[in-house]
Design a protein around this motif. Structure first.
Motif, PDB file in Angstrom:
ATOM      1  N   THR A 317       3.586   0.947-117.374  1.00  0.00           N
ATOM      2  CA  THR A 317       2.541   0.838-118.516  1.00  0.00           C
ATOM      3  C   THR A 317       3.227  -0.261-119.528  1.00  0.00           C
ATOM      4  OG1 THR A 317       2.419   2.880-119.301  1.00  0.00           O
ATOM      5  CG2 THR A 317       1.665   3.194-117.512  1.00  0.00           C
ATOM      6  N   ARG A 318       4.228  -0.570-119.141  1.00  0.00           N
ATOM      7  CA  ARG A 318       4.909  -1.290-120.307  1.00  0.00           C
ATOM      8  C   ARG A 318       5.743  -2.308-120.157  1.00  0.00           C
ATOM      9  NH1 ARG A 318      10.324  -2.745-121.961  1.00  0.00           N
ATOM     10  NH2 ARG A 318      10.851  -1.360-120.064  1.00  0.00           N
ATOM     11  N   PRO A 319       4.360  -3.512-120.661  1.00  0.00           N
ATOM     12  CA  PRO A 319       4.759  -5.060-120.778  1.00  0.00           C
ATOM     13  C   PRO A 319       6.266  -5.167-120.038  1.00  0.00           C
ATOM     14  CG  PRO A 319       3.212  -5.140-122.233  1.00  0.00           C
ATOM     15  CD  PRO A 319       3.492  -3.406-122.112  1.00  0.00           C
ATOM     16  N   GLY A 320       6.565  -5.910-119.333  1.00  0.00           N
ATOM     17  CA  GLY A 320       7.996  -6.608-119.065  1.00  0.00           C
ATOM     18  C   GLY A 320       8.896  -5.092-118.637  1.00  0.00           C
ATOM     19  N   THR A 321       8.561  -4.437-117.914  1.00  0.00           N
ATOM     20  CA  THR A 321       9.398  -3.666-117.007  1.00  0.00           C
ATOM     21  C   THR A 321       9.876  -3.844-116.476  1.00  0.00           C
ATOM     22  OG1 THR A 321       7.996  -0.913-118.169  1.00  0.00           O
ATOM     23  CG2 THR A 321       9.565  -1.094-116.705  1.00  0.00           C
ATOM     24  N   VAL A 322      11.018  -3.452-115.642  1.00  0.00           N
ATOM     25  CA  VAL A 322      12.225  -4.118-115.133  1.00  0.00           C
ATOM     26  C   VAL A 322      12.431  -3.273-114.146  1.00  0.00           C
ATOM     27  CG1 VAL A 322      14.310  -5.217-114.335  1.00  0.00           C
ATOM     28  CG2 VAL A 322      13.502  -5.906-115.928  1.00  0.00           C
ATOM     29  N   VAL A 323      11.957  -2.936-112.503  1.00  0.00           N
ATOM     30  CA  VAL A 323      12.351  -1.515-111.878  1.00  0.00           C
ATOM     31  C   VAL A 323      13.238  -2.434-110.281  1.00  0.00           C
ATOM     32  CG1 VAL A 323      11.839  -0.056-110.351  1.00  0.00           C
ATOM     33  CG2 VAL A 323      10.518  -0.413-111.924  1.00  0.00           C
ATOM     34  N   LEU A 324      14.575  -1.897-110.359  1.00  0.00           N
ATOM     35  CA  LEU A 324      15.816  -3.021-109.710  1.00  0.00           C
ATOM     36  C   LEU A 324      16.606  -1.833-108.436  1.00  0.00           C
ATOM     37  CD1 LEU A 324      16.822  -5.420-108.579  1.00  0.00           C
ATOM     38  CD2 LEU A 324      18.596  -5.135-110.530  1.00  0.00           C
ATOM     39  N   GLY A 325      16.060  -1.789-107.485  1.00  0.00           N
ATOM     40  CA  GLY A 325      17.034  -1.028-106.780  1.00  0.00           C
ATOM     41  C   GLY A 325      17.772  -1.704-105.814  1.00  0.00           C
ATOM     42  N   LEU A 326      19.311  -0.779-105.912  1.00  0.00           N
ATOM     43  CA  LEU A 326      20.312  -1.445-105.480  1.00  0.00           C
ATOM     44  C   LEU A 326      20.671  -0.692-103.900  1.00  0.00           C
ATOM     45  CD1 LEU A 326      22.548  -0.778-108.233  1.00  0.00           C
ATOM     46  CD2 LEU A 326      22.149  -2.795-107.464  1.00  0.00           C
ATOM     47  N   ASP A 346       1.800  -7.547-119.181  1.00  0.00           N
ATOM     48  CA  ASP A 346       2.471  -8.379-118.382  1.00  0.00           C
ATOM     49  C   ASP A 346       4.326  -8.713-118.205  1.00  0.00           C
ATOM     50  OD1 ASP A 346       0.045 -10.780-119.116  1.00  0.00           O
ATOM     51  OD2 ASP A 346       1.735 -10.795-120.891  1.00  0.00           O
ATOM     52  N   GLY A 347       4.579  -9.076-117.196  1.00  0.00           N
ATOM     53  CA  GLY A 347       5.562  -9.556-116.848  1.00  0.00           C
ATOM     54  C   GLY A 347       6.446  -8.114-116.439  1.00  0.00           C
ATOM     55  N   VAL A 348       5.399  -7.574-115.955  1.00  0.00           N
ATOM     56  CA  VAL A 348       7.044  -6.586-114.705  1.00  0.00           C
ATOM     57  C   VAL A 348       7.224  -6.871-113.827  1.00  0.00           C
ATOM     58  CG1 VAL A 348       6.527  -4.231-113.667  1.00  0.00           C
ATOM     59  CG2 VAL A 348       5.629  -4.862-115.627  1.00  0.00           C
ATOM     60  N   ARG A 349       9.264  -6.786-113.409  1.00  0.00           N
ATOM     61  CA  ARG A 349       9.289  -7.436-112.314  1.00  0.00           C
ATOM     62  C   ARG A 349       9.910  -5.685-111.441  1.00  0.00           C
ATOM     63  NH1 ARG A 349       9.495 -10.785-117.206  1.00  0.00           N
ATOM     64  NH2 ARG A 349      10.606 -11.891-116.227  1.00  0.00           N
ATOM     65  N   VAL A 350       9.390  -5.637-110.194  1.00  0.00           N
ATOM     66  CA  VAL A 350      10.235  -4.812-109.561  1.00  0.00           C
ATOM     67  C   VAL A 350      10.324  -5.587-107.642  1.00  0.00           C
ATOM     68  CG1 VAL A 350       8.891  -2.793-107.410  1.00  0.00           C
ATOM     69  CG2 VAL A 350       7.610  -3.426-109.630  1.00  0.00           C
ATOM     70  N   ALA A 351      11.774  -5.028-107.535  1.00  0.00           N
ATOM     71  CA  ALA A 351      12.643  -5.882-106.895  1.00  0.00           C
ATOM     72  C   ALA A 351      13.650  -4.888-106.257  1.00  0.00           C
ATOM     73  CB  ALA A 351      13.193  -6.891-107.671  1.00  0.00           C
ATOM     74  N   GLY A 352      13.644  -5.479-105.041  1.00  0.00           N
ATOM     75  CA  GLY A 352      14.966  -4.532-104.105  1.00  0.00           C
ATOM     76  C   GLY A 352      14.584  -3.640-104.193  1.00  0.00           C
ATOM     77  N   ALA A 373      -8.934  -5.097-112.356  1.00  0.00           N
ATOM     78  CA  ALA A 373      -8.216  -5.355-113.745  1.00  0.00           C
ATOM     79  C   ALA A 373      -8.538  -6.657-114.009  1.00  0.00           C
ATOM     80  CB  ALA A 373      -7.496  -5.351-113.079  1.00  0.00           C
ATOM     81  N   ARG A 374      -9.238  -7.363-114.851  1.00  0.00           N
ATOM     82  CA  ARG A 374      -9.140  -8.764-114.456  1.00  0.00           C
ATOM     83  C   ARG A 374      -8.704  -9.215-116.512  1.00  0.00           C
ATOM     84  NH1 ARG A 374     -11.365  -8.073-111.881  1.00  0.00           N
ATOM     85  NH2 ARG A 374     -13.237  -7.819-110.477  1.00  0.00           N
ATOM     86  N   ARG A 375      -7.646  -9.348-116.754  1.00  0.00           N
ATOM     87  CA  ARG A 375      -6.546  -9.861-117.717  1.00  0.00           C
ATOM     88  C   ARG A 375      -5.425 -10.517-116.959  1.00  0.00           C
ATOM     89  NH1 ARG A 375      -2.755  -6.350-120.973  1.00  0.00           N
ATOM     90  NH2 ARG A 375      -2.169  -8.673-121.576  1.00  0.00           N
ATOM     91  N   ARG A 376      -5.748 -11.940-117.789  1.00  0.00           N
ATOM     92  CA  ARG A 376      -5.127 -12.850-117.022  1.00  0.00           C
ATOM     93  C   ARG A 376      -2.959 -12.493-117.596  1.00  0.00           C
ATOM     94  NH1 ARG A 376      -7.370 -19.149-116.342  1.00  0.00           N
ATOM     95  NH2 ARG A 376      -5.382 -18.846-115.840  1.00  0.00           N
ATOM     96  N   HIS A 377      -2.269 -13.406-116.814  1.00  0.00           N
ATOM     97  CA  HIS A 377      -1.142 -13.115-116.868  1.00  0.00           C
ATOM     98  C   HIS A 377      -0.192 -14.291-116.594  1.00  0.00           C
ATOM     99  CE1 HIS A 377      -1.947  -9.009-117.351  1.00  0.00           C
ATOM    100  NE2 HIS A 377      -2.561  -8.536-116.635  1.00  0.00           N
TER     101      HIS A 377
END
Length: 576
Positions: A317-326, A346-352, A373-377
């Motif tokens: 729920t927090r803007p800019g959160t990074v979720v990164l898997g190894l 805004d700005g969430v990254r989900v990766a790996g 959802a209707r917001r612009r990002h």
């Protein structure tokens, strides 16, 4: 006048102060974080024999372990290494530098298909990232198919993408290959924002977006699609070690009109760096409520290699959160929930990450933004990098939909959504899954979309101004009959459907393949379906009847084709 004893004391204190400022031993290096038992970190002073022994041990364990629970990450600190790294299943090999050239491997970092006598069509789930490789033989091999990115690499030689048999990949991004890429028997491939010394070959669908020195030629002979620049793209976050020895995560920023790599020639890479203490390091067995509580406190997530079972949805729920898997960290929703949902922020990254469906059907395995959802990002979009989904194969898994994108402006960067066609727990009534990707948000951009074997529509696009750069699909192999795989008067379901109300959509380099093994008489009336409007455009499409088993009647709507036992491959340069 001071006594000699007082003067001596003052002198001693002054000397000690001077030592503490300029001559004292430097502070102890930061502690190495505990990244779990399946992460191996090597330094340039680690004996070569020790590294090679560990690398070989991991490969022996993972070479054939296609659906096992093993996950591994082999990480190299900045320095030079003489080592041969053969990369097996569920293994990530990565450098810990800020640039690929910070970690030099003199030897090889390669993927072979020896375990299948050269057939690389099942070489999935492995990663090579952020390394510079000088191959001892002058050429390296990355013979892979889906979910095997070759990312942020500098190869000082040639690169071969096959191992003699068929290969069905693949994805190369933010990389420099000094020599030639030899695609060999690769059926399809996406190269994005990279620099090449040259390119040779191509079977059905080779796409180049933002690539310096992309090969010349006119589709479909050779089957090359070239797009000069990537309009909006963001690179994948990565773990690195700074000059003080501290572990950090670099979070790349947005690039527009991108061409070539983000890191060459000392380029200033857009983005920011985050200390590791901002992350909860999640190990297999960490309780879901503890992870959720950390997210609520503002933590990012670093998931270590292994299988992470979830008893509820992880909510971002927090803007800019990074979720990164190894090491292809894997999420399994055990109770029929989504594995991960992202709010309309805004700005969430989900990766790996690899998401494995559980035995209880999930409405969706991942959801980006809530319905409506209707917001612009557009200034700071959500982005997904090397995110893979699997329904069945490792055991019975079920889902109605796989990935649902409701937010706008989302960027997808190497996505594979797979309803398993082999392995454990497979069959028309076993690993059930109706739809793969559903896009409801506007201005969504995808680079490298792989969607396979779903029982109805593979991809459904309802949002406006969507863009897809490279699509690879196989229709389901296992419809037991035409009646079981039809809707209304239409035979089969399209692989890629643009909603009837959509006014603007565009796709480049799109391919769909049919191989109906349960009943070769099955027909798909069309691979692509879209409203016939000037703003809905496709460039360079291909359909294939693999081995002539089954028929795709038309490419788009009632245009193009067929692909069948007589005409295996059908091309369409543009639509409408």
């Amino acid at each position: 006048m001071r006594s000699r004893s007082v003067r001596a004391l003052i002198t001693a204190v002054a000397a000690a102060a001077c030592l503490s400022l300029s001559q004292a031993p430097s502070a102890a290096p930061p502690a190495v974080p505990d990244l779990g038992p399946y992460v191996s970190v090597f330094g340039p002073t680690t004996p070569r024999a020790v590294i090679q022994r560990k690398v070989d041990e991991v490969f022996r364990r993972q070479e054939r372990d296609q659906f096992g629970a093993g996950r591994q990450a082999l990480l190299f600190k900045p320095g030079t290494y003489d080592v041969d790294v053969n990369v097996g299943f569920s293994t990530q090999v990565a450098g810990l530098g800020m640039s690929p050239d910070d970690v030099v491997v003199r030897g090889a970092v390669h993927a072979e298909a020896d375990w299948r006598q050269g057939d690389a069509t099942q070489n999935f789930w492995r990663e090579a990232e952020n390394l510079s490789v000088t191959p001892a033989s002058g050429a390296d091999r990355w013979a892979v198919s889906q979910a095997a990115p070759y990312r942020r690499m500098h190869l000082r030689g040639d690169l071969r993408l096959d191992d003699g048999g068929w290969a069905s990949g693949g994805f190369l991004a933010d990389s420099r290959v000094d020599g030639r890429v030899r695609s060999g028997t690769q059926q399809q491939w996406l190269t994005r924002d990279s620099s090449l010394g040259g390119w040779t070959g191509g079977t059905w669908n080779m796409v180049f977006v933002g690539v310096r020195n992309a090969p010349a030629g006119t589709f479909p002979h050779p089957p090359y699609t070239r797009v000069e620049r990537a309009p909006r793209v963001r690179e994948k976050p990565f773990l690195y070690v700074d000059r003080a020895g501290a572990y950090r995560v670099f979070v790349p920023g947005l690039r527009t009109a991108a061409r070539g790599t983000s890191w060459e020639r000392g380029a200033r890479q857009p983005g920011s760096s985050r200390p590791l203490d901002r992350f909860l390091v999640v190990r297999p067995g960490t309780r879901t409520d503890r992870i959720q509580a950390a997210l609520a406190r503002g933590k990012d997530l670093l998931l270590t290699p292994g299988v992470h079972h979830l008893d509820r949805t992880l909510r971002i729920t927090r803007p800019g959160t990074v979720v990164l898997g190894l090491g292809l960290a894997t999420l399994v929703p055990d109770r029929g929930t989504s594995a991960l949902s992202v709010a309309d922020v805004d700005g969430v990254r989900v990766a790996g990450l690899l998401v494995d469906a559980g035995p209880v059907a999930s409405p969706a395995l991942m959801e980006i933004g809530p319905p409506g959802a209707r917001r612009r990002h557009d200034r700071d979009p959500v982005s997904l990098h090397d995110v893979f989904f699997r329904i069945g194969g490792a055991g019975v898994g079920r889902a109605v939909r796989t990935l649902v994108v409701n937010s706008s402006d989302v960027i997808g960067d190497d996505l594979w959504l797979w309803r398993a066609d082999h392995g454990s727990g497979i069959g028309w009534t076993a690993n059930t899954a109706s739809e793969g990707l559903v896009v409801n948000g506007d201005r969504v951009t995808l680079y490298g979309l792989f969607v396979e074997h779903y029982q109805r529509r593979q991809t459904v696009w309802n949002g406006e101004d969507g863009r897809t750069y490279f699509f690879q699909n196989e229709l389901p192999y296992d419809p037991p009959s035409q009646a079981a795989w039809s809707h209304g008067t239409a035979r089969g379901y399209p692989a890629y459907e643009v909603g009837g109300r959509v006014a603007r959509h565009e796709g480049w380099g799109l391919g769909s393949y049919g191989h109906f093994t349960a009943d070769p008489r099955v027909v798909a009336d069309r691979a692509f379906a879209a409203p016939r409007r000037a703003g809905v455009r496709f460039h360079h499409l291909v359909t294939v009847s693999l081995g002539g088993t089954g028929t795709i009647r038309h490419v788009v709507n009632d245009t193009g084709g067929p692909s069948d036992a007589i005409t295996n491959v059908a091309y369409l340069r543009s639509y409408p």
